[in-house]
Design a protein around this motif. Structure first.
Motif, PDB file in Angstrom:
ATOM      1  N   LEU A  33       0.802  -1.226   0.000  1.00  0.00           N
ATOM      2  CA  LEU A  33       0.000   0.000   0.000  1.00  0.00           C
ATOM      3  C   LEU A  33       0.832   1.272   0.000  1.00  0.00           C
ATOM      4  CD1 LEU A  33      -2.846  -0.898   2.546  1.00  0.00           C
ATOM      5  CD2 LEU A  33      -2.782  -1.260   0.073  1.00  0.00           C
ATOM      6  N   GLY A  34       2.155   1.143   0.159  1.00  0.00           N
ATOM      7  CA  GLY A  34       2.987   2.331   0.233  1.00  0.00           C
ATOM      8  C   GLY A  34       2.960   2.996   1.597  1.00  0.00           C
ATOM      9  N   LYS A  35       2.311   2.369   2.561  1.00  0.00           N
ATOM     10  CA  LYS A  35       2.280   2.847   3.939  1.00  0.00           C
ATOM     11  C   LYS A  35       2.350   1.628   4.853  1.00  0.00           C
ATOM     12  CE  LYS A  35      -2.793   2.886   4.054  1.00  0.00           C
ATOM     13  NZ  LYS A  35      -4.007   3.718   4.275  1.00  0.00           N
ATOM     14  N   PRO A  36       2.763   1.798   6.108  1.00  0.00           N
ATOM     15  CA  PRO A  36       2.920   0.651   7.003  1.00  0.00           C
ATOM     16  C   PRO A  36       1.600  -0.084   7.218  1.00  0.00           C
ATOM     17  CG  PRO A  36       3.996   2.591   7.909  1.00  0.00           C
ATOM     18  CD  PRO A  36       3.163   3.054   6.758  1.00  0.00           C
ATOM     19  N   PHE A  37       1.609  -1.389   6.938  1.00  0.00           N
ATOM     20  CA  PHE A  37       0.393  -2.181   7.116  1.00  0.00           C
ATOM     21  C   PHE A  37       0.782  -3.648   7.277  1.00  0.00           C
ATOM     22  CE2 PHE A  37      -3.751  -3.836   6.810  1.00  0.00           C
ATOM     23  CZ  PHE A  37      -4.678  -2.803   6.837  1.00  0.00           C
ATOM     24  N   ALA A  38       0.810  -4.125   8.524  1.00  0.00           N
ATOM     25  CA  ALA A  38       1.131  -5.522   8.833  1.00  0.00           C
ATOM     26  C   ALA A  38       0.314  -5.945  10.047  1.00  0.00           C
ATOM     27  CB  ALA A  38       2.625  -5.685   9.115  1.00  0.00           C
ATOM     28  N   LYS A  39      -0.327  -7.113   9.944  1.00  0.00           N
ATOM     29  CA  LYS A  39      -1.219  -7.581  11.003  1.00  0.00           C
ATOM     30  C   LYS A  39      -0.957  -9.064  11.316  1.00  0.00           C
ATOM     31  CE  LYS A  39      -5.495  -6.328  11.057  1.00  0.00           C
ATOM     32  NZ  LYS A  39      -6.941  -6.220  10.703  1.00  0.00           N
ATOM     33  N   ASP A  40      -1.551  -9.531  12.404  1.00  0.00           N
ATOM     34  CA  ASP A  40      -1.642 -10.956  12.735  1.00  0.00           C
ATOM     35  C   ASP A  40      -0.275 -11.647  12.804  1.00  0.00           C
ATOM     36  OD1 ASP A  40      -4.361 -10.337  12.326  1.00  0.00           O
ATOM     37  OD2 ASP A  40      -4.312 -11.088  10.276  1.00  0.00           O
ATOM     38  N   PRO A  41       0.630 -11.204  13.669  1.00  0.00           N
ATOM     39  CA  PRO A  41       1.986 -11.757  13.676  1.00  0.00           C
ATOM     40  C   PRO A  41       2.068 -13.169  14.260  1.00  0.00           C
ATOM     41  CG  PRO A  41       1.684 -10.293  15.541  1.00  0.00           C
ATOM     42  CD  PRO A  41       0.436 -10.169  14.705  1.00  0.00           C
ATOM     43  N   HIS A  42       3.052 -13.931  13.761  1.00  0.00           N
ATOM     44  CA  HIS A  42       3.399 -15.228  14.351  1.00  0.00           C
ATOM     45  C   HIS A  42       4.884 -15.463  14.100  1.00  0.00           C
ATOM     46  CE1 HIS A  42       2.942 -19.329  15.817  1.00  0.00           C
ATOM     47  NE2 HIS A  42       1.715 -18.998  16.161  1.00  0.00           N
ATOM     48  N   PHE A 300       3.869 -10.638  20.907  1.00  0.00           N
ATOM     49  CA  PHE A 300       3.733  -9.816  19.712  1.00  0.00           C
ATOM     50  C   PHE A 300       2.259  -9.434  19.540  1.00  0.00           C
ATOM     51  CE2 PHE A 300       7.740 -11.836  19.119  1.00  0.00           C
ATOM     52  CZ  PHE A 300       8.479 -11.020  18.266  1.00  0.00           C
ATOM     53  N   PHE A 301       2.024  -8.260  19.005  1.00  0.00           N
ATOM     54  CA  PHE A 301       0.647  -7.801  18.808  1.00  0.00           C
ATOM     55  C   PHE A 301       0.624  -6.696  17.770  1.00  0.00           C
ATOM     56  CE2 PHE A 301       2.570  -5.198  22.022  1.00  0.00           C
ATOM     57  CZ  PHE A 301       2.036  -3.933  21.883  1.00  0.00           C
ATOM     58  N   GLN A 302      -0.563  -6.394  17.270  1.00  0.00           N
ATOM     59  CA  GLN A 302      -0.742  -5.350  16.268  1.00  0.00           C
ATOM     60  C   GLN A 302      -1.379  -4.126  16.909  1.00  0.00           C
ATOM     61  OE1 GLN A 302      -3.401  -7.530  13.661  1.00  0.00           O
ATOM     62  NE2 GLN A 302      -5.197  -6.479  14.468  1.00  0.00           N
ATOM     63  N   GLY A 303      -1.109  -2.960  16.326  1.00  0.00           N
ATOM     64  CA  GLY A 303      -1.713  -1.742  16.855  1.00  0.00           C
ATOM     65  C   GLY A 303      -1.666  -0.612  15.840  1.00  0.00           C
ATOM     66  N   TRP A 311      -1.189  -0.125  10.085  1.00  0.00           N
ATOM     67  CA  TRP A 311      -1.055  -1.150  11.127  1.00  0.00           C
ATOM     68  C   TRP A 311       0.426  -1.446  11.344  1.00  0.00           C
ATOM     69  CZ3 TRP A 311      -5.089  -3.022  13.920  1.00  0.00           C
ATOM     70  CH2 TRP A 311      -6.378  -2.863  13.405  1.00  0.00           C
ATOM     71  N   PHE A 312       0.805  -1.476  12.624  1.00  0.00           N
ATOM     72  CA  PHE A 312       2.162  -1.848  12.995  1.00  0.00           C
ATOM     73  C   PHE A 312       2.127  -3.101  13.867  1.00  0.00           C
ATOM     74  CE2 PHE A 312       2.640   2.660  12.073  1.00  0.00           C
ATOM     75  CZ  PHE A 312       3.873   2.724  11.441  1.00  0.00           C
ATOM     76  N   ILE A 313       3.248  -3.817  13.881  1.00  0.00           N
ATOM     77  CA  ILE A 313       3.432  -4.943  14.789  1.00  0.00           C
ATOM     78  C   ILE A 313       4.534  -4.568  15.777  1.00  0.00           C
ATOM     79  CG2 ILE A 313       4.206  -7.338  14.989  1.00  0.00           C
ATOM     80  CD1 ILE A 313       3.000  -7.833  12.214  1.00  0.00           C
ATOM     81  N   SER A 314       4.285  -4.845  17.042  1.00  0.00           N
ATOM     82  CA  SER A 314       5.270  -4.576  18.083  1.00  0.00           C
ATOM     83  C   SER A 314       5.317  -5.772  19.034  1.00  0.00           C
ATOM     84  CB  SER A 314       4.920  -3.290  18.840  1.00  0.00           C
ATOM     85  OG  SER A 314       5.964  -2.940  19.734  1.00  0.00           O
ATOM     86  N   ASN A 315       6.130  -5.669  20.082  1.00  0.00           N
ATOM     87  CA  ASN A 315       6.180  -6.736  21.083  1.00  0.00           C
ATOM     88  C   ASN A 315       6.553  -6.191  22.454  1.00  0.00           C
ATOM     89  OD1 ASN A 315       9.051  -6.563  21.296  1.00  0.00           O
ATOM     90  ND2 ASN A 315       9.324  -8.043  19.650  1.00  0.00           N
ATOM     91  N   VAL A 316       6.247  -6.958  23.474  1.00  0.00           N
ATOM     92  CA  VAL A 316       6.658  -6.661  24.845  1.00  0.00           C
ATOM     93  C   VAL A 316       7.198  -7.948  25.457  1.00  0.00           C
ATOM     94  CG1 VAL A 316       5.077  -4.737  25.235  1.00  0.00           C
ATOM     95  CG2 VAL A 316       4.310  -7.071  25.700  1.00  0.00           C
ATOM     96  N   LYS A 317       8.175  -7.793  26.345  1.00  0.00           N
ATOM     97  CA  LYS A 317       8.765  -8.952  27.005  1.00  0.00           C
ATOM     98  C   LYS A 317       7.808  -9.454  28.088  1.00  0.00           C
ATOM     99  CE  LYS A 317      13.125  -8.723  27.686  1.00  0.00           C
ATOM    100  NZ  LYS A 317      14.487  -8.401  28.228  1.00  0.00           N
ATOM    101  N   ILE A 318       7.661 -10.778  28.155  1.00  0.00           N
ATOM    102  CA  ILE A 318       6.777 -11.401  29.138  1.00  0.00           C
ATOM    103  C   ILE A 318       7.602 -12.170  30.163  1.00  0.00           C
ATOM    104  CG2 ILE A 318       4.953 -13.125  29.501  1.00  0.00           C
ATOM    105  CD1 ILE A 318       3.979 -10.588  28.138  1.00  0.00           C
ATOM    106  N   ARG A 319       7.334 -11.929  31.438  1.00  0.00           N
ATOM    107  CA  ARG A 319       7.941 -12.698  32.525  1.00  0.00           C
ATOM    108  C   ARG A 319       6.851 -13.525  33.198  1.00  0.00           C
ATOM    109  NH1 ARG A 319       9.643  -9.780  36.651  1.00  0.00           N
ATOM    110  NH2 ARG A 319       8.511  -7.879  36.082  1.00  0.00           N
ATOM    111  N   TRP A 320       7.272 -14.518  33.940  1.00  0.00           N
ATOM    112  CA  TRP A 320       6.328 -15.399  34.624  1.00  0.00           C
ATOM    113  C   TRP A 320       6.579 -15.326  36.121  1.00  0.00           C
ATOM    114  CZ3 TRP A 320       2.560 -17.749  31.726  1.00  0.00           C
ATOM    115  CH2 TRP A 320       2.730 -17.656  30.336  1.00  0.00           C
ATOM    116  N   LYS A 321       5.558 -14.931  36.860  1.00  0.00           N
ATOM    117  CA  LYS A 321       5.645 -14.776  38.307  1.00  0.00           C
ATOM    118  C   LYS A 321       4.560 -15.619  38.973  1.00  0.00           C
ATOM    119  CE  LYS A 321       5.843 -11.229  41.924  1.00  0.00           C
ATOM    120  NZ  LYS A 321       5.742  -9.762  42.192  1.00  0.00           N
ATOM    121  N   LYS A 322       4.990 -16.530  39.789  1.00  0.00           N
ATOM    122  CA  LYS A 322       4.055 -17.450  40.474  1.00  0.00           C
ATOM    123  C   LYS A 322       3.168 -18.169  39.461  1.00  0.00           C
ATOM    124  CE  LYS A 322       3.924 -14.818  44.800  1.00  0.00           C
ATOM    125  NZ  LYS A 322       3.060 -14.134  45.805  1.00  0.00           N
ATOM    126  N   GLY A 323       3.793 -18.540  38.336  1.00  0.00           N
ATOM    127  CA  GLY A 323       3.073 -19.311  37.318  1.00  0.00           C
ATOM    128  C   GLY A 323       2.134 -18.503  36.453  1.00  0.00           C
TER     129      GLY A 323
END
Length: 327
Positions: A33-42, A300-303, A311-323
């Motif tokens: 499209l000539g502009k940022p457009f990406a969805k549904d990451p895996h 990972f998620f879209q926003g 549409w952009f794709i970004s990510n955040v780090k996930i930690r696990w606390k008490k399961g």
């Protein structure tokens, strides 16, 4: 002099604030499209690099030919900086996806990448398909495609947003569908034997009598979709999208011991949309929880902040606390 100093200081603070609001990863595919457009990451780790599969929108070429939605591919070495390397190849014999395909789920099994994805643009007839690859780039379609659409009188027969995972010796295929009135988005699951080739005849709908998960909380509105599942501490955790795109869509989490029955971890979103002015103020949606073999897990998620014009794709780090997962 003091006024100039205050002005310069305010500019520096404003720049620092804007920089703080920008996540480390912001990926948008401009090819179609000539502009940022990406969805549904895996995302997967394969061949010594990270590969991200994602949806790219339909477009009309300069020759006037209409092209349907497709699946893009990008690579990275650090999960933050990504470069597009192409798209999943088309197959002239795959007439079932002639209007497009989207919403990929990639799994590394043995030395192959198995891709589960949906057809696009067929309404109630959209279904889940399967393909495989030895290099992660060039895919061979399953001869029995489409491999799954749901039976049962509670849904419209549609299946989208594929997510596949192996659990306790079996394969589980999660899908989104709609009610018979085609208004409410619901979540279901199918199962296949552990020695499956993922052909159509191997899948049994485990949600034949009722949806596995349906919108019940105020923020989920009339939609639950985009399930992404991870194995942790003897349980499965499902990150899912609540509400339709830009409603705003936000991300919740549920847990399960059997892969079929799920319990939400909270009545509130795990990852909400951004504040006004932020890059994801319109939504934080369609999650993918990446179980990273080389360290920390990432969500990972879209926003976007323009109601879906980009549409952009970004990510955040996930930690696990008490399961339980935390950001």
């Amino acid at each position: 002099m003091i006024k100039q100093f205050i002005f310069i200081l305010s500019c520096i603070l404003a720049i620092q604030y804007l920089h703080a609001q920008q996540p480390a990863m912001m990926f948008g595919d401009t090819t179609r499209l000539g502009k940022p457009f990406a969805k549904d990451p895996h995302v997967i780790l394969f061949g010594g690099r990270y590969l991200m599969y994602y949806s790219v929108p339909g477009f009309t070429g300069k020759n006037g030919v209409s092209n349907g939605w497709g699946i893009g591919i990008a690579e990275s070495r650090d999960l933050q900086h990504w470069q597009r390397i192409g798209e999943v190849n088309s197959d002239p014999e795959a007439t079932y996806e002639s209007k497009g395909c989207a919403a990929p789920c990639a799994r590394v099994i043995g030395r192959k990448v198995h891709l589960f994805y949906q057809t696009y643009g067929n309404g109630r007839n959209d279904a889940i398909c399967h393909a495989w690859s030895v290099d992660g780039i060039h895919f061979v379609r399953n001869k029995t495609n489409p491999i799954f659409h749901p039976d049962g009188n509670w849904n419209c027969g549609r299946a989208i947003d594929a997510e596949m995972i192996r659990w306790k010796g079996k394969y589980f295929l999660y899908y989104a569908t709609r009610d018979t009135a085609y208004k409410i988005q619901l979540q279901g699951v199918a199962g296949a034997p552990g020695k499956s080739d993922f052909n159509r005849e191997d899948w049994t709908n485990l949600s034949k009598d009722a949806p596995m998960l349906k919108p019940e909380l105020p923020w989920e509105r009339d939609c639950i979709e985009g399930a992404s599942v991870i194995r942790k501490n003897g349980k499965l955790f499902m990150f899912y999208a609540g509400a339709y795109n830009n409603a705003p869509q936000q991300i919740g989490v549920a847990e399960s011991k059997d892969g079929v029955h799920w319990k939400r971890l909270s009545d509130h979103p795990f990852l909400a949309n951004g504040k006004p002015g932020e890059w994801n103020s319109s939504e934080s949606g369609h999650p993918h929880i990446f179980d990273n073999p080389h360290g920390d897990d990432y969500l990972f998620f879209q926003g976007n902040n323009d109601n879906g014009k980009s549409w952009f794709i970004s990510n955040v780090k996930i930690r696990w606390k008490k399961g339980k997962p935390i950001i």
